[in-house]
Design a protein around this motif. Structure first.
Motif, PDB file in Angstrom:
ATOM      1  N   ARG A 141      18.331  30.808  49.523  1.00 50.43           N
ATOM      2  CA  ARG A 141      18.280  32.168  48.982  1.00 50.43           C
ATOM      3  C   ARG A 141      16.923  32.822  49.221  1.00 50.43           C
ATOM      4  NH1 ARG A 141      20.723  30.413  43.123  1.00 50.43           N
ATOM      5  NH2 ARG A 141      22.831  29.850  43.818  1.00 50.43           N
ATOM      6  N   ARG A 142      15.866  32.035  49.071  1.00 48.18           N
ATOM      7  CA  ARG A 142      14.524  32.605  49.196  1.00 48.18           C
ATOM      8  C   ARG A 142      14.267  33.154  50.590  1.00 48.18           C
ATOM      9  NH1 ARG A 142      10.791  35.123  49.829  1.00 48.18           N
ATOM     10  NH2 ARG A 142       8.658  34.907  49.026  1.00 48.18           N
ATOM     11  N   PHE A 143      14.716  32.418  51.618  1.00 50.52           N
ATOM     12  CA  PHE A 143      14.459  32.834  52.990  1.00 50.52           C
ATOM     13  C   PHE A 143      15.675  33.475  53.649  1.00 50.52           C
ATOM     14  CE2 PHE A 143      11.551  29.271  52.108  1.00 50.52           C
ATOM     15  CZ  PHE A 143      10.347  29.945  52.245  1.00 50.52           C
ATOM     16  N   ASP A 144      16.748  33.674  52.855  1.00 52.32           N
ATOM     17  CA  ASP A 144      17.935  34.380  53.340  1.00 52.32           C
ATOM     18  C   ASP A 144      18.488  33.748  54.613  1.00 52.32           C
ATOM     19  OD1 ASP A 144      19.568  36.276  52.331  1.00 52.32           O
ATOM     20  OD2 ASP A 144      18.363  37.998  52.904  1.00 52.32           O
ATOM     21  N   ILE A 145      18.785  32.450  54.546  1.00 53.34           N
ATOM     22  CA  ILE A 145      19.287  31.729  55.706  1.00 53.34           C
ATOM     23  C   ILE A 145      20.612  31.062  55.360  1.00 53.34           C
ATOM     24  CG2 ILE A 145      17.043  31.322  56.762  1.00 53.34           C
ATOM     25  CD1 ILE A 145      16.918  28.639  55.434  1.00 53.34           C
TER      26      ILE A 145
ATOM     27  N   GLY B 143       3.996  34.041  37.272  1.00 49.52           N
ATOM     28  CA  GLY B 143       2.551  34.127  37.354  1.00 49.52           C
ATOM     29  C   GLY B 143       2.058  35.259  38.228  1.00 49.52           C
ATOM     30  N   PHE B 144       2.973  35.861  38.994  1.00 49.05           N
ATOM     31  CA  PHE B 144       2.584  36.947  39.893  1.00 49.05           C
ATOM     32  C   PHE B 144       3.270  38.270  39.542  1.00 49.05           C
ATOM     33  CE2 PHE B 144       2.216  32.981  42.259  1.00 49.05           C
ATOM     34  CZ  PHE B 144       0.920  33.067  42.737  1.00 49.05           C
ATOM     35  N   VAL B 145       4.330  38.207  38.734  1.00 43.71           N
ATOM     36  CA  VAL B 145       5.044  39.424  38.354  1.00 43.71           C
ATOM     37  C   VAL B 145       5.241  39.439  36.848  1.00 43.71           C
ATOM     38  CG1 VAL B 145       6.275  39.530  40.548  1.00 43.71           C
ATOM     39  CG2 VAL B 145       7.324  38.369  38.608  1.00 43.71           C
ATOM     40  N   GLU B 146       5.561  40.610  36.329  1.00 44.37           N
ATOM     41  CA  GLU B 146       5.907  40.751  34.919  1.00 44.37           C
ATOM     42  C   GLU B 146       7.356  40.317  34.749  1.00 44.37           C
ATOM     43  OE1 GLU B 146       5.478  41.137  31.099  1.00 44.37           O
ATOM     44  OE2 GLU B 146       3.821  41.632  32.459  1.00 44.37           O
ATOM     45  N   LEU B 147       7.572  39.215  34.031  1.00 46.84           N
ATOM     46  CA  LEU B 147       8.911  38.648  33.932  1.00 46.84           C
ATOM     47  C   LEU B 147       9.889  39.570  33.219  1.00 46.84           C
ATOM     48  CD1 LEU B 147       8.114  34.893  33.157  1.00 46.84           C
ATOM     49  CD2 LEU B 147       8.628  35.961  35.346  1.00 46.84           C
ATOM     50  N   ASP B 148       9.391  40.442  32.354  1.00 50.67           N
ATOM     51  CA  ASP B 148      10.283  41.373  31.663  1.00 50.67           C
ATOM     52  C   ASP B 148      10.928  42.363  32.626  1.00 50.67           C
ATOM     53  OD1 ASP B 148       9.702  40.174  29.262  1.00 50.67           O
ATOM     54  OD2 ASP B 148       8.103  41.593  28.736  1.00 50.67           O
ATOM     55  N   SER B 149      10.300  42.568  33.772  1.00 52.91           N
ATOM     56  CA  SER B 149      10.845  43.518  34.742  1.00 52.91           C
ATOM     57  C   SER B 149      11.901  42.895  35.642  1.00 52.91           C
ATOM     58  CB  SER B 149       9.712  44.083  35.609  1.00 52.91           C
ATOM     59  OG  SER B 149       9.133  43.051  36.390  1.00 52.91           O
ATOM     60  N   VAL B 150      12.083  41.572  35.567  1.00 53.59           N
ATOM     61  CA  VAL B 150      13.079  40.888  36.391  1.00 53.59           C
ATOM     62  C   VAL B 150      14.464  41.153  35.811  1.00 53.59           C
ATOM     63  CG1 VAL B 150      13.860  38.665  37.265  1.00 53.59           C
ATOM     64  CG2 VAL B 150      11.415  39.107  37.015  1.00 53.59           C
ATOM     65  N   SER B 151      15.324  41.724  36.608  1.00 47.10           N
ATOM     66  CA  SER B 151      16.640  42.148  36.116  1.00 47.10           C
ATOM     67  C   SER B 151      17.758  41.174  36.441  1.00 47.10           C
ATOM     68  CB  SER B 151      16.990  43.532  36.688  1.00 47.10           C
ATOM     69  OG  SER B 151      16.999  43.484  38.098  1.00 47.10           O
ATOM     70  N   ILE B 152      17.426  39.978  36.967  1.00 47.38           N
ATOM     71  CA  ILE B 152      18.436  38.968  37.227  1.00 47.38           C
ATOM     72  C   ILE B 152      18.147  37.745  36.374  1.00 47.38           C
ATOM     73  CG2 ILE B 152      18.978  39.736  39.569  1.00 47.38           C
ATOM     74  CD1 ILE B 152      17.129  37.588  40.638  1.00 47.38           C
ATOM     75  N   SER B 153      19.164  36.939  36.143  1.00 50.31           N
ATOM     76  CA  SER B 153      19.044  35.736  35.324  1.00 50.31           C
ATOM     77  C   SER B 153      19.372  34.516  36.173  1.00 50.31           C
ATOM     78  CB  SER B 153      20.004  35.823  34.124  1.00 50.31           C
ATOM     79  OG  SER B 153      21.346  35.752  34.574  1.00 50.31           O
ATOM     80  N   PRO B 154      19.124  33.292  35.674  1.00 52.31           N
ATOM     81  CA  PRO B 154      19.447  32.086  36.438  1.00 52.31           C
ATOM     82  C   PRO B 154      20.923  31.972  36.806  1.00 52.31           C
ATOM     83  CG  PRO B 154      17.932  31.539  34.673  1.00 52.31           C
ATOM     84  CD  PRO B 154      18.325  32.970  34.459  1.00 52.31           C
ATOM     85  N   LYS B 155      21.800  32.693  36.106  1.00 54.01           N
ATOM     86  CA  LYS B 155      23.227  32.649  36.420  1.00 54.01           C
ATOM     87  C   LYS B 155      23.584  33.534  37.607  1.00 54.01           C
ATOM     88  CE  LYS B 155      24.636  31.594  31.675  1.00 54.01           C
ATOM     89  NZ  LYS B 155      25.467  32.009  30.521  1.00 54.01           N
ATOM     90  N   ASP B 156      22.665  34.399  38.016  1.00 58.08           N
ATOM     91  CA  ASP B 156      22.917  35.314  39.119  1.00 58.08           C
ATOM     92  C   ASP B 156      22.787  34.587  40.446  1.00 58.08           C
ATOM     93  OD1 ASP B 156      22.462  37.505  41.142  1.00 58.08           O
ATOM     94  OD2 ASP B 156      22.659  38.724  39.322  1.00 58.08           O
ATOM     95  N   VAL B 157      23.659  34.936  41.409  1.00 58.20           N
ATOM     96  CA  VAL B 157      23.657  34.273  42.705  1.00 58.20           C
ATOM     97  C   VAL B 157      22.384  34.578  43.485  1.00 58.20           C
ATOM     98  CG1 VAL B 157      24.785  36.139  43.986  1.00 58.20           C
ATOM     99  CG2 VAL B 157      25.139  33.759  44.689  1.00 58.20           C
TER     100      VAL B 157
ATOM    101  N   TRP C 191      19.390  34.620  42.074  1.00 65.69           N
ATOM    102  CA  TRP C 191      18.257  33.995  41.381  1.00 65.69           C
ATOM    103  C   TRP C 191      17.625  32.909  42.248  1.00 65.69           C
ATOM    104  CZ3 TRP C 191      15.430  34.603  36.964  1.00 65.69           C
ATOM    105  CH2 TRP C 191      14.652  33.532  36.551  1.00 65.69           C
ATOM    106  N   VAL C 192      16.317  32.936  42.340  1.00 62.96           N
ATOM    107  CA  VAL C 192      15.565  31.889  43.035  1.00 62.96           C
ATOM    108  C   VAL C 192      14.535  31.347  42.065  1.00 62.96           C
ATOM    109  CG1 VAL C 192      14.002  31.339  44.933  1.00 62.96           C
ATOM    110  CG2 VAL C 192      15.901  32.928  45.310  1.00 62.96           C
ATOM    111  N   GLY C 193      14.571  30.043  41.839  1.00 60.12           N
ATOM    112  CA  GLY C 193      13.620  29.410  40.941  1.00 60.12           C
ATOM    113  C   GLY C 193      12.294  29.140  41.625  1.00 60.12           C
ATOM    114  N   ALA C 194      11.354  28.620  40.869  1.00 57.75           N
ATOM    115  CA  ALA C 194      10.017  28.310  41.394  1.00 57.75           C
ATOM    116  C   ALA C 194      10.071  27.022  42.210  1.00 57.75           C
ATOM    117  CB  ALA C 194       9.020  28.201  40.247  1.00 57.75           C
TER     118      ALA C 194
END
Length: 681
Positions: A92-96, A224-238, A240-243
């Motif tokens: 998902r992170r690299f869209d491959i 650590g690089f973005v404001e997490l409150d502004s993230v509009s997707i959750s771990p259940k979203d397709v 979503w990319v974790g750390a």
């Protein structure tokens, strides 16, 4: 495409360091284990106190070595298993696509092949503890390199309607003015102590690897690089990319710490005086102790190497002329193709088939499946020792394990979930049947007045329980709220055609059907039993391999076996499994620079049949080869050789000498090695 191939080379570097550490550590484990087992020469003229001090010094050094080596194996197993847990995150992170992820996963084996010969040759001639330490440093460098793209490629950007990001103004997702451009606005960020203990720790490593993967998958990729409150997707979203990168940094630090002690260990441990000239010492340990004496005999070494080179082809011919070895090698290659492909994409299968998050998937695999595998390996060795199983019995046990395991796997076909209800892809708009062309079926009369893009993937859940690809394709004309709390109103496609009232939708896809949680529970139960059953045959199969080759060819046979498994299973299996899985995709994402990205939605039914079907077909073929192995053994082995005799001797594939092929029964429940056991669990 540049970044995936950078990741490919980084994974090769990780495996190269892993190989250096692994080969050298196995040789040292064998050497130091011999030191601990050899009896003390009681004819020594040293006093008891002097002998006692030497013994304590020797044992203390061995404990330090084994403790350090156990930590190294833990680090190695953790890194390898964490790689498996991040497959979907990297995709998902690299869209491959999955096929390219398979190539990246296969590069883990390619790095091994690039260095294995050099390390095998020079490992016995150099300071092996320091070679292990160097391998740990290279392995840690590889894990650090894998994480580097996260810091060089900018922040992760996912598709979202503008109002879900940073606006409280009511906007119209359905753009009726053709002059307006539908935005795929993506978030931007600003700111008994012996070698058995070693393998036991190597079993624990994958457990912690998957648990670490579970923890990191819960954390947003740009934490650590973005404001997490502004993230509009959750771990259940397709989307979503974790750390994923965080675990590699942790694994790299652990590898560095694991390698530090080896830089302070001597070239070889001191041995009590009474054992230095003992005839009971192994050839390997005598070679190490007397290495300094042989350094001056370079001509003798050259003659020795010439003799070994001359004997290579006859040994190879002898080995491949052994029908039991060849048949078992073929069975193993095909079975490892089945198991490696299954394990590599198991997290993806659970996520897509049962609608589980990456975090929960990794947690389940690490805490349930891997312990079942470890217990199965131990049980197989215990059965071999407890019931005095001979070579034919080992073949029967290995065959029975595979047959029952794949038979249980067959039942998983009935334990799947239906497709998610996605308008225009798996279900229709207002009763109109979707066309075969899924991209065209996304458009309907209810959204005909909107300027929608077919490439967007910004799923919303309608109050009718149906997922819509984007607010625009749902015909929504108003929205309110920000981030995860955005609500869309006046959605003309939501609800039934007879509905007179306007309908609403919320951010994110709808949950799968009510039967999915129950099916997921059944899947877990059968999966654990299957993992245990297949693992029971691991130890008997390995003992069968050792027992049916001549003593002087054992090392060579194991080398060929390991190389064949890595080249013919470890590299290709993830690739063609990934290609097959890609054929079940219903909705592909689009890269920002153009071209096809990662799959957003799979056909659950097709995915189930492709994933399980390919695993079972390969497993069935391997069973036929295992049957052939048993048939050859029964044909060559007298009935009395199938079980242990009264004095503990075993059958040896119909050969004349029992003594040369005797395997101490205590070794059956100790560590048993086959290629990448600890990372393929």
């Amino acid at each position: 495409m540049g970044c995936p191939f950078k990741v490919f080379s980084m994974f090769s570097a990780l495996e190269a360091g892993d190989t250096i550490m692994e080969i050298s550590s196995k040789e040292n484990t064998h050497f130091f284990s011999n030191n601990t087992i050899s009896p003390v020469d009681r004819s020594s003229f040293k006093s008891e106190s002097s002998a006692s001090k030497e013994k304590q010094s020797c044992c203390g050094g061995i404990k330090v070595f084994l403790g350090a080596l156990s930590f190294v194996y833990f680090a190695k197993a953790l890194s390898g298993s964490y790689l498996k847990s991040t497959i979907t995150q990297i995709e998902r992170r690299f869209d491959i696509p999955s096929s390219l992820v398979g190539v990246i996963d296969g590069s883990f084996e390619i790095g091994n092949l690039l260095i294995i010969i050099l390390v095998s040759y020079f490992g016995a001639k150099l300071h092996r503890p320091r070679i292990i330490g160097a391998g740990c440093l290279i392995m840690s460098a590889g894990t650090f390199l894998i994480a580097m793209p996260q810091f060089f490629m900018g922040r992760y950007r996912y598709e979202r309607f503008p109002s879900t990001i940073n606006s409280t103004v009511s906007l119209s997702p359905c753009l009726q003015d053709k002059s307006q451009t539908p935005l795929s606005a993506l978030e931007k960020s600003q700111a008994k102590i012996n070698a058995g203990c070693v393998q036991t720790v190597a079993i624990i490593g994958p457990i912690f690897g998957f648990l670490l993967g579970s923890l990191c998958a819960k954390l947003y990729v740009d934490i650590g690089f973005v404001e997490l409150d502004s993230v509009s997707i959750s771990p259940k979203d397709v989307q979503w990319v974790g750390a994923w990168w965080l675990g590699y940094l942790i694994a790299g630090v652990i590898s560095i710490l694991a390698g530090i002690p080896f830089w302070f260990l001597p070239r070889h441990l001191p041995r009590p005086q009474g054992r230095k000239d003992s005839s009971s010492s192994s050839e390997h340990s005598r070679f190490i102790i007397e290495e300094s004496k042989e350094q001056g005999t370079s001509s003798w070494q050259r003659a020795r190497l010439a003799e070994m080179a001359k004997d290579f082809l006859p040994s190879l011919k002898n080995l491949f002329g052994n029908p039991v070895y060849i048949l078992y090698l073929c069975a193993s290659i095909i079975q490892f193709n089945s198991l490696i492909g299954m394990v590599t994409y198991k997290p993806k299968y659970i996520e897509q088939q049962y609608g589980q998050t990456s975090s929960k998937t990794n947690f389940v695999i690490g805490l349930i499946n891997i312990p079942a595998v470890a217990f199965g390996i131990f049980s197989g060795g215990l059965i071999m020792k407890r019931f005095g199983v001979g070579v034919v019995g080992a073949a029967k046990l290995s065959l029975a394990s595979s047959f029952l395991g794949y038979l249980l796997l067959l039942s998983l076909f009935a334990m799947g979930c239906g497709n998610s209800e996605v308008a225009g892809l798996t279900v229709s708009y207002h009763g109109a049947k979707p066309r075969s062309d899924h991209e065209q079926a996304l458009f309907s009369e209810c959204n005909s007045g909107c300027s929608c893009s077919r490439n967007d993937w910004d799923p919303i859940c309608g109050e009718d329980g149906v997922t819509y690809v984007s607010p625009c394709l749902a015909g929504c004309r108003a929205s309110n709220g920000t981030g995860k709390n955005t609500v869309f109103f006046n959605c003309s496609c939501v609800g039934t055609s007879a509905s007179s009232q306007s309908s609403s939708a919320v951010v994110g896809p709808c949950q799968k059907g009510k039967e999915c949680p129950k099916m997921f529970l059944y899947f877990l139960v059968i999966s654990v039993i299957t993992s245990y059953t297949l693992s029971v045959g691991g130890t008997p199969g390995y003992i069968l391999l050792l027992r049916c080759i001549k003593p002087h060819l054992k090392s060579f046979a194991l080398g060929i076996y390991t190389l064949a498994i890595r080249v013919l299973a470890g590299i290709p299996a993830p690739v063609y499994f990934g290609v097959a899985i890609d054929t079940t995709c219903l909705k592909w994402g689009s890269k920002r620079c153009g071209g096809r990205g990662a799959c957003r939605l799979y056909d659950s039914r097709a995915l189930r049949y492709v994933y399980l079907g390919l695993t079972l077909v390969l497993g069935t073929v391997s069973i036929f080869f295992s049957v052939a192995v048993l048939w050859v053994l029964r044909k060559r082995s007298p009935p009395q050789d199938e079980t242990l005799s009264a004095n503990g001797d075993r059958g040896t594939c119909g050969t004349k000498s029992r003594k040369d092929h005797f395997v101490n029964s205590d070794q059956l429940i100790q560590s048993t090695y086959w290629p990448e056991k600890e990372t393929r669990l």
